[in-house]
Design an enzyme around this catalytic site. Structure first.
Site, PDB file in Angstrom:
ATOM      1  CB  CYS A  15      -7.659  -4.799   1.139  1.00  0.00           C
ATOM      2  SG  CYS A  15      -5.874  -4.883   1.266  1.00  0.00           S
TER       3      CYS A  15
ATOM      4  CB  THR B 167      -0.952  -0.001   1.210  1.00  0.00           C
ATOM      5  OG1 THR B 167      -1.913  -1.052   1.053  1.00  0.00           O
ATOM      6  CG2 THR B 167      -1.692   1.321   1.323  1.00  0.00           C
TER       7      THR B 167
END
Length: 343
Positions: A280, A31
């Site tokens: 996620c 990320t």
């Protein structure tokens, strides 16, 4: 000593990417690597290049930064993927403009495993001098990756995707590409990422890379064995995405008439961990945005389950999983038919 360990780890990971150590920036994971590439490279663009491009099947760590940039006034084009989950190069070409300055496309999808034609897209973008970032988190460690051959300007990787620890990642930034750090502070990582480096995690990441013998062929055999058993025993089971251009470890199956959440729970009770989407999106009741972008209906997306295989799985694991999936799907279809008859 810590510095020596950090730099030797950097060199090992860089070598596995076909890069030089100076081209590798340590981060906290995929990320951060994606965010650093997107925001860091865009800061070097001129005001006249306000158009950026990505796809509808990207990971949230790419889509959310693009949505934020769109709110801030950037012009964004979201290129669609076809039914096989692959981005069409001609569609990408049509999405480009004179003021396009940046493109981000994942190497392999985290839900379907579909592998994108990165090198071909790269040639298209290089001719127009457009920055090209690639989210390679899902691909690195599962297929051969050479950032130079791919022709990308930046490439994200993460340690935990290849049996390394969580919380460590890296960003390849091609030599000569201007990257501005997005967090301010110290001068670590050649002033591209301020903050104390996680030396033990970097060492473990490098060790995982070093242990990553190419086992993709064996893993692919396990996946194919699983799919053959399930589709041979059950009607109405389809593979979501390409069966040719995909990662060796990923199987995303659509079970017509079977609620995916119920199947996940049934398998969980038998000690098997599968999912309805990316990690996620865990806990989300919404259908996969990737499957919807590929043309699946909401009902079909909510009947799809992702299975992942790894180097520590054997034939006995695959056979046990297939048996559990077949039995659970049959039971759920039977229960669904009973409810319909009662209604």
């Amino acid at each position: 000593m810590a510095r020596r360990h950090l730099e030797s780890s950097r060199a090992a990971i860089a070598q596995s990417l076909g890069a030089s150590p100076a081209e590798l920036v340590f981060t906290s994971g995929g990320t951060e690597s994606n965010n650093l590439a997107i925001f860091g490279l865009l800061r070097s663009l001129g005001a006249e290049r306000r158009h950026i491009v990505t796809t509808t099947i990207e990971h949230p760590s790419v889509l959310e930064p693009f949505r934020q940039l769109e709110r801030e006034g950037m012009e964004v084009t979201y290129v669609r993927a076809g039914p096989g989950g692959l981005v069409d190069v001609e569609e990408m070409r049509r999405g480009l403009r004179e003021n396009t300055g940046f493109v981000s496309i994942m190497h392999a999808n985290n839900e379907t495993g579909a592998i994108q034609p990165i090198a071909e897209i790269s040639r298209l973008l290089r001719a127009r001098k457009i920055y090209f970032h690639c989210d390679g988190v899902q691909a690195f460690g599962k297929i051969r990756v050479n950032a130079q051959d791919l022709g990308v300007d930046s490439y994200s990787v993460s340690g935990h995707k290849l049996y390394g620890p969580k919380g460590i990642g890296a960003l390849f930034v091609r030599k000569g590409v201007a990257l501005t750090g997005v967090q301010r502070g110290g001068r670590q990582e050649r002033e591209r990422r301020a903050g104390t480096e996680n030396v033990p995690a970097a060492m473990a990441f490098a060790r995982a890379v070093g242990l990553g013998a190419n086992d993709s062929a064996n893993v692919a055999k396990l996946r194919d064995r699983f799919e053959a058993q399930v589709q041979g025993a059950l009607e109405g089971v389809e593979v979501n995405g390409s069966t040719v251009f995909r990662l060796p470890n990923t199987s995303n199956l659509l079970f017509h008439g079977v609620p995916a959440e119920a199947l996940v729970i049934a398998l969980d009770m038998k000690g098997m961990a599968v999912s309805t989407g990316s990690a996620c999106s865990s806990g989300s009741v919404e259908p996969s945005h990737v499957l919807l972008a590929m043309g699946r209906t909401r009902e079909q997306a909510k009947s799809s389950v992702r299975f992942s295989f790894g180097r520590y799985n054997g034939i006995e694991d695959v056979d046990a999983l297939a048996e559990a999936v077949i039995a659970s799907a049959r039971q759920l279809r039977k229960a669904g038919s009973r409810e319909l008859s009662l209604a």
